[in-house]
Design a protein around this motif. Structure first.
Motif, PDB file in Angstrom:
ATOM      1  N   LYS A  59       1.011  -1.045  -0.011  1.00 53.33           N
ATOM      2  CA  LYS A  59      -0.127  -0.036  -0.145  1.00 53.33           C
ATOM      3  C   LYS A  59       0.745   1.170  -0.145  1.00 53.33           C
ATOM      4  N   ASN A  60       2.126   1.146   0.749  1.00 54.58           N
ATOM      5  CA  ASN A  60       2.786   2.318   0.739  1.00 54.58           C
ATOM      6  C   ASN A  60       3.457   2.702  -0.614  1.00 54.58           C
ATOM      7  N   ALA A  61       4.051   1.635  -1.253  1.00 60.08           N
ATOM      8  CA  ALA A  61       4.645   1.598  -2.535  1.00 60.08           C
ATOM      9  C   ALA A  61       3.488   2.146  -3.724  1.00 60.08           C
ATOM     10  N   SER A  62       2.388   1.692  -3.451  1.00 63.07           N
ATOM     11  CA  SER A  62       1.387   2.173  -4.655  1.00 63.07           C
ATOM     12  C   SER A  62       0.849   3.479  -4.332  1.00 63.07           C
ATOM     13  N   LYS A  63       0.922   4.010  -3.175  1.00 63.34           N
ATOM     14  CA  LYS A  63       0.734   5.429  -2.520  1.00 63.34           C
ATOM     15  C   LYS A  63       1.628   6.272  -3.025  1.00 63.34           C
ATOM     16  N   LYS A  64       3.045   5.763  -3.275  1.00 58.98           N
ATOM     17  CA  LYS A  64       4.142   6.815  -3.741  1.00 58.98           C
ATOM     18  C   LYS A  64       4.342   6.438  -5.296  1.00 58.98           C
ATOM     19  N   ASN A  65       3.424   5.607  -5.711  1.00 56.55           N
ATOM     20  CA  ASN A  65       3.566   5.571  -7.559  1.00 56.55           C
ATOM     21  C   ASN A  65       4.665   4.947  -7.629  1.00 56.55           C
ATOM     22  N   ILE A  66       5.287   3.985  -6.950  1.00 55.60           N
ATOM     23  CA  ILE A  66       6.418   2.873  -7.209  1.00 55.60           C
ATOM     24  C   ILE A  66       5.795   1.767  -7.884  1.00 55.60           C
ATOM     25  N   ILE A  67       4.736   1.207  -7.472  1.00 57.48           N
ATOM     26  CA  ILE A  67       4.037   0.328  -8.201  1.00 57.48           C
ATOM     27  C   ILE A  67       2.532   0.665  -8.433  1.00 57.48           C
ATOM     28  N   HIS A  68       1.824   0.258  -9.409  1.00 59.94           N
ATOM     29  CA  HIS A  68       0.445   0.606  -9.771  1.00 59.94           C
ATOM     30  C   HIS A  68      -0.528   0.019  -8.682  1.00 59.94           C
ATOM     31  N   LYS A  69      -1.748   0.884  -8.379  1.00 59.70           N
ATOM     32  CA  LYS A  69      -2.450   0.452  -7.377  1.00 59.70           C
ATOM     33  C   LYS A  69      -3.186  -1.030  -7.779  1.00 59.70           C
ATOM     34  N   ASN A  70      -3.403  -1.289  -8.993  1.00 56.21           N
ATOM     35  CA  ASN A  70      -4.192  -2.334  -9.104  1.00 56.21           C
ATOM     36  C   ASN A  70      -3.218  -3.651  -8.910  1.00 56.21           C
ATOM     37  N   ALA A  71      -1.754  -3.402  -9.395  1.00 56.42           N
ATOM     38  CA  ALA A  71      -0.487  -4.366  -9.225  1.00 56.42           C
ATOM     39  C   ALA A  71      -0.579  -4.919  -7.715  1.00 56.42           C
ATOM     40  N   ALA A  72      -0.547  -3.748  -6.810  1.00 58.38           N
ATOM     41  CA  ALA A  72      -0.409  -4.099  -5.379  1.00 58.38           C
ATOM     42  C   ALA A  72      -1.651  -4.816  -5.043  1.00 58.38           C
ATOM     43  N   GLY A  73      -2.744  -4.524  -5.341  1.00 54.33           N
ATOM     44  CA  GLY A  73      -4.162  -5.255  -4.880  1.00 54.33           C
ATOM     45  C   GLY A  73      -3.857  -6.648  -5.404  1.00 54.33           C
ATOM     46  N   ARG A  74      -3.529  -6.785  -6.653  1.00 54.20           N
ATOM     47  CA  ARG A  74      -3.511  -8.210  -7.283  1.00 54.20           C
ATOM     48  C   ARG A  74      -2.299  -9.137  -6.587  1.00 54.20           C
ATOM     49  N   LYS A  75      -1.368  -8.596  -6.229  1.00 56.19           N
ATOM     50  CA  LYS A  75      -0.351  -9.292  -5.644  1.00 56.19           C
ATOM     51  C   LYS A  75      -0.607  -9.750  -4.150  1.00 56.19           C
ATOM     52  N   LEU A  76      -1.304  -8.790  -3.483  1.00 54.28           N
ATOM     53  CA  LEU A  76      -1.909  -9.017  -2.069  1.00 54.28           C
ATOM     54  C   LEU A  76      -3.134 -10.161  -2.167  1.00 54.28           C
ATOM     55  N   SER A  77      -3.779 -10.068  -3.153  1.00 54.73           N
ATOM     56  CA  SER A  77      -4.931 -10.836  -3.332  1.00 54.73           C
ATOM     57  C   SER A  77      -4.306 -12.374  -3.485  1.00 54.73           C
ATOM     58  N   ARG A  78      -3.493 -12.553  -4.432  1.00 52.85           N
ATOM     59  CA  ARG A  78      -2.864 -14.104  -4.557  1.00 52.85           C
ATOM     60  C   ARG A  78      -2.089 -14.413  -3.653  1.00 52.85           C
ATOM     61  N   LEU A  79      -1.300 -13.611  -2.718  1.00 56.70           N
ATOM     62  CA  LEU A  79      -0.809 -13.962  -1.672  1.00 56.70           C
ATOM     63  C   LEU A  79      -1.658 -14.674  -0.515  1.00 56.70           C
ATOM     64  N   THR A  80      -2.599 -13.815  -0.367  1.00 52.59           N
ATOM     65  CA  THR A  80      -3.809 -14.288   0.531  1.00 52.59           C
ATOM     66  C   THR A  80      -4.401 -15.377   0.225  1.00 52.59           C
ATOM     67  N   LYS A  81      -4.563 -15.496  -1.002  1.00 60.39           N
ATOM     68  CA  LYS A  81      -5.379 -16.906  -1.440  1.00 60.39           C
ATOM     69  C   LYS A  81      -4.515 -17.838  -1.364  1.00 60.39           C
ATOM     70  N   ARG A  82      -2.987 -17.868  -1.540  1.00 61.49           N
ATOM     71  CA  ARG A  82      -2.302 -18.760  -1.220  1.00 61.49           C
ATOM     72  C   ARG A  82      -2.271 -19.295   0.104  1.00 61.49           C
ATOM     73  N   LEU A  83      -2.093 -18.083   1.106  1.00 58.99           N
ATOM     74  CA  LEU A  83      -2.018 -18.428   2.442  1.00 58.99           C
ATOM     75  C   LEU A  83      -3.425 -19.184   3.052  1.00 58.99           C
ATOM     76  N   ASN A  84      -4.543 -18.820   2.513  1.00 57.85           N
ATOM     77  CA  ASN A  84      -5.895 -19.396   2.665  1.00 57.85           C
ATOM     78  C   ASN A  84      -6.013 -20.745   2.418  1.00 57.85           C
ATOM     79  N   SER A  85      -5.330 -21.194   1.286  1.00 60.99           N
ATOM     80  CA  SER A  85      -5.440 -22.625   0.794  1.00 60.99           C
ATOM     81  C   SER A  85      -4.513 -23.538   1.725  1.00 60.99           C
ATOM     82  N   ILE A  86      -3.529 -23.062   2.503  1.00 60.71           N
ATOM     83  CA  ILE A  86      -2.805 -23.973   3.297  1.00 60.71           C
ATOM     84  C   ILE A  86      -3.459 -24.156   4.663  1.00 60.71           C
ATOM     85  N   GLY A  87      -4.035 -22.945   5.289  1.00 66.02           N
ATOM     86  CA  GLY A  87      -4.505 -23.031   6.570  1.00 66.02           C
ATOM     87  C   GLY A  87      -4.995 -21.979   7.020  1.00 66.02           C
TER      88      GLY A  87
END
Length: 87
Positions: A59-87
């Motif tokens: 969120k900090n990187a997307s706020k400072k335009n280091i990465i795109h807002k949608n890219a940040a959301g997509r990364k977080l969503s994918r990582l959360t999905k991986r965590l939830n699939s394990i336990g």
């Protein structure tokens, strides 16, 4: 090399910004690697803590335009999905 004073200043500023952005990106990538290593080792509690840290950094990187807002959301969503699939 630029001859105009303002162009020289912009070149210097761009170099500083590039180094700062690279530092943020590198830090973010290493945190994601730690998260993935924790998932591989079935350390769910550590992975949850790392995911909170990743969320803050993305969120900090997307706020400072280091990465795109949608890219940040997509990364977080994918990582959360991986965590939830394990336990």
């Amino acid at each position: 090399m630029a001859n105009i004073k303002s162009a020289i200043k912009r070149i210097d500023l761009t170099r500083k910004q590039t180094l700062r952005n690279k530092s943020v990106r590198t830090n973010l990538k290493s945190t994601i690697r730690k998260f993935e290593a924790a998932l591989e080792a079935n350390q769910v509690d550590e992975a949850r803590a790392l995911l909170r840290d990743i969320d803050k950094k993305l969120k900090n990187a997307s706020k400072k335009n280091i990465i795109h807002k949608n890219a940040a959301g997509r990364k977080l969503s994918r990582l959360t999905k991986r965590l939830n699939s394990i336990g």
